[in-house]
Design an enzyme around this catalytic site. Structure first.
Site, short mmCIF file in Angstrom:
data_model
loop_
_atom_site.label_atom_id
_atom_site.label_comp_id
_atom_site.label_asym_id
_atom_site.label_seq_id
_atom_site.Cartn_x
_atom_site.Cartn_y
_atom_site.Cartn_z
N LYS A 146 -18.91 -4.72 6.82
CA LYS A 146 -17.62 -5.36 6.59
C LYS A 146 -17.05 -5.53 7.96
O LYS A 146 -16.97 -4.96 8.79
CB LYS A 146 -16.64 -4.55 5.59
CG LYS A 146 -15.85 -5.56 4.77
CD LYS A 146 -15.42 -4.98 3.51
CE LYS A 146 -13.87 -5.65 3.24
NZ LYS A 146 -13.26 -4.88 2.40
N SER A 154 -2.91 -7.41 3.06
CA SER A 154 -3.07 -7.53 4.60
C SER A 154 -3.56 -8.86 5.20
O SER A 154 -3.08 -9.16 6.25
CB SER A 154 -4.43 -6.63 4.85
OG SER A 154 -4.13 -5.30 4.24
N ARG A 194 -2.42 -5.92 -8.43
CA ARG A 194 -1.24 -6.98 -8.14
C ARG A 194 -1.26 -8.35 -9.25
O ARG A 194 -0.18 -8.36 -9.95
CB ARG A 194 -1.23 -7.62 -6.73
CG ARG A 194 -0.83 -6.61 -5.78
CD ARG A 194 -1.31 -7.11 -4.27
NE ARG A 194 -2.78 -7.18 -4.40
CZ ARG A 194 -3.54 -7.35 -3.50
NH1 ARG A 194 -3.05 -7.93 -2.14
NH2 ARG A 194 -4.95 -6.90 -3.35
N HIS A 201 0.75 -1.20 0.00
CA HIS A 201 -0.02 0.05 -0.06
C HIS A 201 0.77 1.22 0.04
O HIS A 201 0.69 2.10 -1.02
CB HIS A 201 -0.90 0.13 1.11
CG HIS A 201 -1.94 -0.96 1.52
ND1 HIS A 201 -2.11 -1.70 2.50
CD2 HIS A 201 -2.82 -1.48 0.51
CE1 HIS A 201 -3.29 -2.68 2.32
NE2 HIS A 201 -3.45 -2.48 0.89
#
Ligand code: ADP
Length: 163
Positions: free
Chosen positions: A41, A131, A93, A17
């Site tokens: 979430k 993460s 990615r 990040h």
């Protein structure tokens, strides 16, 4: 010049990040990092913790006066509507990221005609980093020093380590 905004969960912020943030600043000069806090979430770290981590990481990099950090509870399109001239940055990615990100982009564009987005490809060295991987390593007491900014290692380990 539109406001350049990098939204995400950052649960927690990783060097991947941070790399996107540095490159966005290099290209655009300034950046707003927008921490998503979607009530439906489940996050591992609270919005306050995620914000603190990003602020620490930016201080470590000497970028705190260039990058602004905000928490947002609503939909990204509502943020765009509220602030008007906004360009969203997302990192990519792999092809799997692209499919998800492109679907989100099309959905957001349907909701908001002014929605503009720029993808920044991940650097080779952070292609694997997420993460979730950081949390998996930390839970088992592994070394996360190549994954997250040095200033947040102890906080992440303290919260997640199970043995
Ligand atoms: P979200 O839950 O919104 O996907 P994340 O915090 O997982 O939030 O990611 C925020 C953004 O950062 C996404 O665009 C994601 O693709 C990108 N990103 C995550 N990890 C990396 C990395 N290692 N390198 C480059 N971009 C990344």
């Amino acid at each position: 010049m539109p406001t350049v905004v990098y939204p995400g969960s950052f649960d927690p912020v990783t060097l991947g990040h941070l790399d996107i943030m540095k490159r966005a600043v290099k290209i655009f000069g300034t950046l707003v990092v927008l921490i998503a806090n979607n009530p439906s979430k489940k996050y591992t770290f609270s919005a306050e913790e995620r914000e603190k981590f990003i602020i620490k990481a930016l201080e470590e990099e000497g970028m705190s006066n260039i990058v602004k950090v905000e928490v947002f509870n609503g939909l990204l399109v509502d943020y765009v509507r509220k602030f008007g001239d906004v360009v969203i940055i997302r990192g990519l990615r792999a092809v799997t990221d692209f499919e998800y990100e492109f679907q989100m982009l099309l959905a957001n564009r349907t909701l908001c005609k002014e929605f503009e987005l720029i993808f920044l490809p991940a650097s080779n060295r952070y292609l694997y980093l997420s993460s979730s991987i950081v949390k998996e390593i930390a839970r088992f007491g592994g070394d996360i020093s190549r994954c997250v900014p040095a200033s947040i290692i102890d906080f992440v380990m303290e919260k997640l380590r199970i043995n």
